[in-house]
Design a protein around this motif. Structure first.
Motif, short mmCIF file in Angstrom:
data_model
loop_
_atom_site.label_atom_id
_atom_site.label_comp_id
_atom_site.label_asym_id
_atom_site.label_seq_id
_atom_site.Cartn_x
_atom_site.Cartn_y
_atom_site.Cartn_z
N HIS A 80 -4.25 4.97 -8.45
CA HIS A 80 -3.68 3.75 -8.91
C HIS A 80 -4.93 3.29 -9.88
O HIS A 80 -5.96 3.42 -9.85
CB HIS A 80 -3.37 2.86 -7.97
CG HIS A 80 -4.50 2.32 -7.08
ND1 HIS A 80 -5.48 1.26 -7.47
CD2 HIS A 80 -5.19 2.72 -6.07
CE1 HIS A 80 -6.29 1.04 -6.53
NE2 HIS A 80 -6.14 1.93 -5.68
N ASP A 112 -12.52 2.70 -6.50
CA ASP A 112 -11.32 2.40 -6.07
C ASP A 112 -10.59 1.99 -7.49
O ASP A 112 -10.40 0.83 -7.44
CB ASP A 112 -11.16 1.39 -4.93
CG ASP A 112 -10.05 1.02 -4.56
OD1 ASP A 112 -8.96 1.53 -4.75
OD2 ASP A 112 -10.08 -0.13 -3.77
N ASN A 113 -9.74 2.90 -8.12
CA ASN A 113 -9.49 4.28 -7.85
C ASN A 113 -9.21 4.87 -8.94
O ASN A 113 -8.76 6.03 -9.23
CB ASN A 113 -8.22 4.28 -6.95
CG ASN A 113 -7.80 5.56 -6.51
OD1 ASN A 113 -6.57 5.75 -6.77
ND2 ASN A 113 -8.66 6.40 -5.89
N GLU A 146 -1.07 -1.16 -6.85
CA GLU A 146 -1.44 -0.81 -5.53
C GLU A 146 -2.13 -1.75 -4.89
O GLU A 146 -1.92 -2.07 -3.79
CB GLU A 146 -2.38 0.46 -5.57
CG GLU A 146 -2.52 1.12 -4.13
CD GLU A 146 -3.81 0.43 -3.37
OE1 GLU A 146 -3.94 0.74 -2.13
OE2 GLU A 146 -4.42 -0.22 -4.01
N GLU A 147 -3.07 -2.63 -5.35
CA GLU A 147 -3.83 -3.76 -4.94
C GLU A 147 -2.96 -4.94 -4.52
O GLU A 147 -3.32 -5.78 -3.84
CB GLU A 147 -4.82 -3.91 -5.78
CG GLU A 147 -5.96 -2.81 -5.87
CD GLU A 147 -6.73 -2.50 -4.91
OE1 GLU A 147 -6.50 -2.98 -3.68
OE2 GLU A 147 -7.83 -1.58 -5.04
N GLU A 174 -5.57 8.44 -2.16
CA GLU A 174 -6.67 7.88 -1.90
C GLU A 174 -6.96 7.48 -0.22
O GLU A 174 -5.78 7.58 0.30
CB GLU A 174 -7.20 6.72 -2.50
CG GLU A 174 -6.07 5.51 -2.31
CD GLU A 174 -6.41 4.17 -2.83
OE1 GLU A 174 -7.73 3.93 -2.94
OE2 GLU A 174 -5.61 3.43 -2.95
#
Ligand SMILES: CCCCCCCC/C=C\CCCCCCCC(=O)N[C@@H](CCCCN)C(=O)O
Ligand code: ZN
Ligand code: ZN
Length: 458
Positions: A80, A112-113, A146-147, A174
């Motif tokens: 991501h 990340d990431n 994603e977060e 991940e």
């Protein structure tokens, strides 16, 4: 690969502040710039005839790499491009400077990431430049949210692929690492491939009381009632699930790496299980492997210094152990709070994910294992385990039952703290090794079940 060096492409990516701030707050300017950026630094990926590129949900990217052998089931690599916020305070270097210093690339997203986003595309670019034509088709899905749960990125990509009738052999995302220094007495690093991930609940507790003048306060205020409730939750850990979990399997695989008598203890968990589980829960990181965790993350109350607060709210973030369900955890929470003045509002909840296979027939797991052994020959142990965070991969359970979460990087407790924390950084060497890993992995996925050496060396 344009004019930039191998690590120059990462520093450029870190420089673009693709921050996901909150549920609906994303930096659309930065995300659009990021899309332009990957086009400019990976020109071969974007111009190769058998690589199709689509933008999904406005800022996510889906690449379809058409293999030459349609009889082989495709797989998918995930990463991501969004990152969590990073205020400047406490950082050795500004978090979006993308500075390369003393052999490290610094900044938000280096672990990340964006490391994975760039390493996947860089490995593909290098393979294409060497005229490599994959046999097995594969997808690369790069989510942009994603977060904040992946509803506009991963979820839409998943729906699109499902509508196209795609079924995947496996997914790699991940989630776990080659762990170094997490277990006292274990000097050697070991690779954990996460075959499941914990669930999550965001629970809001709310207390309403009658407002009034602070000069004559009631015996209890909304703040006091709520504070007592959340304190009870913090002081009452969820049950230790060691006995029912994957961790037992992980530890048994690690047993012979330990000196005497730990090796004997870990080989005989039927006898020493209770002792081991108590030791594991003493450390706050390993504690997350044996139970549903309870994190008090937000607390809001009060309107003025001399007004009895009418409402107090707290948000608690639980990470649900794979041996429990969201419903079971909510029941336990209600029993611990045991106060009917406290209202419960479930803001979001996801159950833990099913366990993916890790046996000898499990193609994705075995390919990861094979590539770890080749790229990290010093790592003796590769074991299945649990991912304590959530990943975009949970949106793809409709496409495969084989989901593996593994970042080909070393992680120690200090670098673990930097993920979502301060001073996140990756060594240049580690990034280059991640590119090498993916470069080999793609070729290994093209070999027949019995692994044979691949053709190209980096
Ligand atoms: C015997 C083994 C000892 C192991 C020690 C554990 C070490 C833990 C190692 C790695 C864990 C890193 C977790 C990385 C996953 C990060 C993914 C992430 O940040 N996801 C977010 C998603 C948020 C979605 C919005 N609700 C998250 O989980 O918060
Ligand atoms: Zn992540
Ligand atoms: Zn994250």
């Amino acid at each position: 690969m344009g004019r930039k060096s191998c690590t120059g492409v990462v520093t450029g990516a870190i420089h673009i502040p693709t921050v996901s701030f909150g549920p609906k707050e994303i930096n659309t300017t930065a995300l659009a710039e990021f899309g332009e950026y990957i086009r400019s630094v990976f020109p071969t990926v974007f111009k190769t005839s058998f690589v199709q590129h689509e933008v999904i949900g406005e800022y996510s990217h889906l690449f379809t790499v058409q293999g030459s052998d349609p009889s082989l089931q495709p797989y998918m690599l995930l990463a991501h491009s969004d990152v969590v916020p990073a205020p400047d305070e406490g950082w050795e270097v500004p978090p979006f400077s993308g500075l390369e210093r003393d052999g490290f690339i610094h900044g938000r997203g280096t672990l990340d990431n964006k490391n994975s986003v760039m390493a996947i595309l860089q490995a593909l670019e290098l393979l294409l430049l060497r005229n490599y034509i994959p046999r097995r088709s594969f997808f690369i899905a790069l989510g942009h949210d994603e977060e904040i749960s992946g509803h506009n990125g991963a979820q839409k990509i998943s729906a699109l692929l499902q509508a196209r009738g795609v079924q995947l052999a496996f997914i790699v995302d991940e989630g776990n690492f080659i762990l170094d220094g997490f277990i006292p007495n274990l000097k050697k690093p070991f690779a954990i491939i996460a075959v499941t991930e914990k669930g999550a609940i965001n629970l809001m507790l709310q207390v309403n009381t009658t407002p009034g003048h602070s000069s004559a306060p009631p015996k209890e205020t909304s703040i006091g009632i709520l504070a007592a409730a959340v304190s009870r939750l913090e002081q009452t850990p969820m049950p230790n699930m060691f006995g029912s979990g994957l961790l037992k399997m992980t530890l048994q695989e690690l047993a012979h790496e330990f000196p005497f008598p730990t090796n004997i203890i870990l080989s005989n968990l039927w006898l020493f299980g209770p002792l081991v589980s108590r030791l594991i829960e003493r450390n706050y990181i390993t504690n997350a492997l044996v139970r549903t965790t309870t994190a008090l993350t937000m607390f809001n109350a009060g309107v003025k210094v001399n007004v009895i607060p009418p409402v107090a709210q707290a948000i608690i973030n639980f990470r649900v152990d794979p041996a429990q369900t969201v419903q079971e955890v909510l029941e336990l929470v209600k029993n611990i709070v045991a106060d009917n003045r406290v209202q419960f509002h479930v803001l979001s909840a996801i159950d833990p994910l099913p366990v993916s296979p890790s046996d000898h027939q499990a193609l994705g797991y075995q390919l990861l294992r094979q590539t770890i052994r080749s790229v990290f020959p010093e790592v003796n142990i590769v074991a299945p385990g649990v991912c304590i965070g959530n990943t975009d991969s949970r949106h793809y359970t409709n496409l495969t039952t084989s989901i593996y979460r593994f970042n080909p990087l070393y992680l120690n407790p200090q670098s673990f703290q930097s993920i979502h924390g301060i001073n996140e950084k990756i060594s240049v060497r580690a990034y280059e090794t991640q590119v090498k890993f993916i470069f080999e992995f793609i070729q290994n996925a093209d070999t027949d079940q019995e692994p044979v050496p691949h053709l190209h060396e980096l």
